[in-house]
Design a protein around this motif. Structure first.
Motif, short mmCIF file in Angstrom:
data_model
loop_
_atom_site.label_atom_id
_atom_site.label_comp_id
_atom_site.label_asym_id
_atom_site.label_seq_id
_atom_site.Cartn_x
_atom_site.Cartn_y
_atom_site.Cartn_z
N ILE A 310 0.84 -1.20 0.00
CA ILE A 310 0.00 0.00 0.00
C ILE A 310 0.87 1.25 0.00
N LYS A 311 1.98 1.20 0.75
CA LYS A 311 2.88 2.35 0.79
C LYS A 311 3.51 2.60 -0.57
N LYS A 312 3.88 1.54 -1.26
CA LYS A 312 4.45 1.70 -2.60
C LYS A 312 3.43 2.26 -3.57
N MET A 313 2.19 1.84 -3.43
CA MET A 313 1.14 2.36 -4.32
C MET A 313 0.90 3.84 -4.07
N HIS A 314 1.02 4.27 -2.82
CA HIS A 314 0.85 5.69 -2.52
C HIS A 314 2.05 6.50 -3.01
N CYS A 315 3.25 5.90 -2.93
CA CYS A 315 4.44 6.63 -3.37
C CYS A 315 4.47 6.83 -4.88
N GLY A 316 3.94 5.87 -5.62
CA GLY A 316 3.94 5.98 -7.07
C GLY A 316 5.35 5.92 -7.61
N GLN A 317 5.71 6.90 -8.44
CA GLN A 317 7.03 6.94 -9.06
C GLN A 317 8.09 7.50 -8.12
N ARG A 318 7.67 8.09 -7.00
CA ARG A 318 8.64 8.66 -6.06
C ARG A 318 9.34 7.55 -5.30
N ARG A 319 10.52 7.86 -4.84
CA ARG A 319 11.31 6.88 -4.08
C ARG A 319 10.80 6.85 -2.65
#
Length: 334
Positions: A310-319
């Motif tokens: 879920i955290k990766k999905m919220h971050c999107g293209q950002r690191r």
């Protein structure tokens, strides 16, 4: 799912029993389509995505459960067609061609074989991990390659259904195919390879695991070993899969026994057999929804993986910032 037309001409009591059984099966099927199918799709998809998005933290059991989840997605997608599209259904919407039925049967058999062999290999690899620590025989790398062979073998075995279908159309031209007009040989092969062989492997692995657990060593307290919850997950998965799939293979075996008698089966026994097959398929589809729920509630690492997804999905293209818990888990496995 099941028509009572096969029991026409029987007693009034049997006809009423048939109606009651059909109604009960329809209710169960609709409940599964309304509740079980969305749960199966959702949790199987989350299981696959959460593990594939955190490949570095995957363990040997995770790889097998990802394969079972993919097979569960296939079964869940087939559930509406199978549960509502029985050959005895009068719904014009589900009047599929014979080619479509063969395709669905092949997909169903592939998912079945992958599920049963993933469960059996999970049991064997868990024993290897407990008996031979630090050998990496049951590593994630090896497990991924083994699962590739499982899918390939399942496809080759399920092609027997396609072979019998082709021979039924060209039997007048090819003498060899004239001997293969029925599907009993394919069902025999499926019962032997898809149930008896993995069943014996699971039984053998559980006996060995039970012996090892009586002789725990200090190695079992190492951080790099599998979490103790894996044993509970293994036992729950084996009991669930074989408990829900056994009726399906028993129905195939019962059909082969009746056909081997060499006498026509009367409408009464044929109706019971078709009902048993429909009920056993319903239980098989239920297994695709139960297994990811077991993984969700027994595996302690799954909520952490899900939060990272879920955290990766919220971050999107950002690191994204590094997850301390994830870093510690990877370091512990290294």
């Amino acid at each position: 799912m099941w028509s009572c037309g096969l029991l026409n001409g029987t007693g009034q009591g049997e006809e009423q029993l048939c109606q009651d059984l059909r109604l009960g099966l329809w209710v169960l099927s609709l409940l599964h389509l309304v509740a079980g199918v969305p749960v199966g799709l959702g949790y199987n998809a989350l299981l696959v995505l959460a593990n594939l998005s955190n490949k570095s933290s995957m363990t040997m059991p995770d790889v097998y459960f990802v394969n079972m989840a993919v097979a569960g997605l296939v079964l869940t997608a087939l559930a509406p067609v199978h549960l509502l599209g029985s050959p005895y259904s009068r719904w014009a919407l589900w009047s599929l061609s014979s080619e479509a039925h063969v395709t669905l049967l092949i997909l169903f058999n592939v998912a079945s074989l992958v599920t049963m062999y993933s469960t059996a290999l999970l049991s064997l690899d868990y024993y290897i991990e407990r008996a031979l620590p630090r050998t990496y025989m049951a590593s994630v790398y090896n497990t991924r390659h083994v699962c590739g062979f499982v899918w390939g073998g399942a496809l080759l075995t399920s092609f027997s259904s396609l072979l019998f279908y082709i021979c039924s159309h060209v039997s007048s031209r090819i003498t060899e195919c004239a001997k293969m007009q029925n599907t009993e040989a394919a069902d025999t092969l499926l019962v032997l390879i898809g149930y008896i062989v993995p069943g014996l492997a699971v039984l053998y692995a559980l006996v060995l695991i039970s012996r090892i657990r009586k002789e725990d060593t200090p190695l079992d307290q190492e951080a790099g070993r599998l979490d103790p919850s894996v044993h509970r997950l293994l036992v729950a998965t084996v009991c669930t899969q074989f408990g829900l799939w056994t009726p399906y293979y028993l129905s195939l075996l019962g059909h082969m026994v009746l056909v081997s008698r060499g006498r026509p089966v009367d409408g009464h026994y044929l109706g019971i057999l078709h009902f048993a097959k429909d009920l056993s398929k319903f239980l098989a589809f239920v297994s695709s929804s139960v297994t990811p729920l077991l993984y969700r509630y027994i595996n302690k690492n799954f909520p952490t993986k899900l939060r990272r997804l879920i955290k990766k999905m919220h971050c999107g293209q950002r690191r994204c910032s590094l997850d301390p818990a994830g870093v510690q888990q990877v370091m512990a496995q290294a």
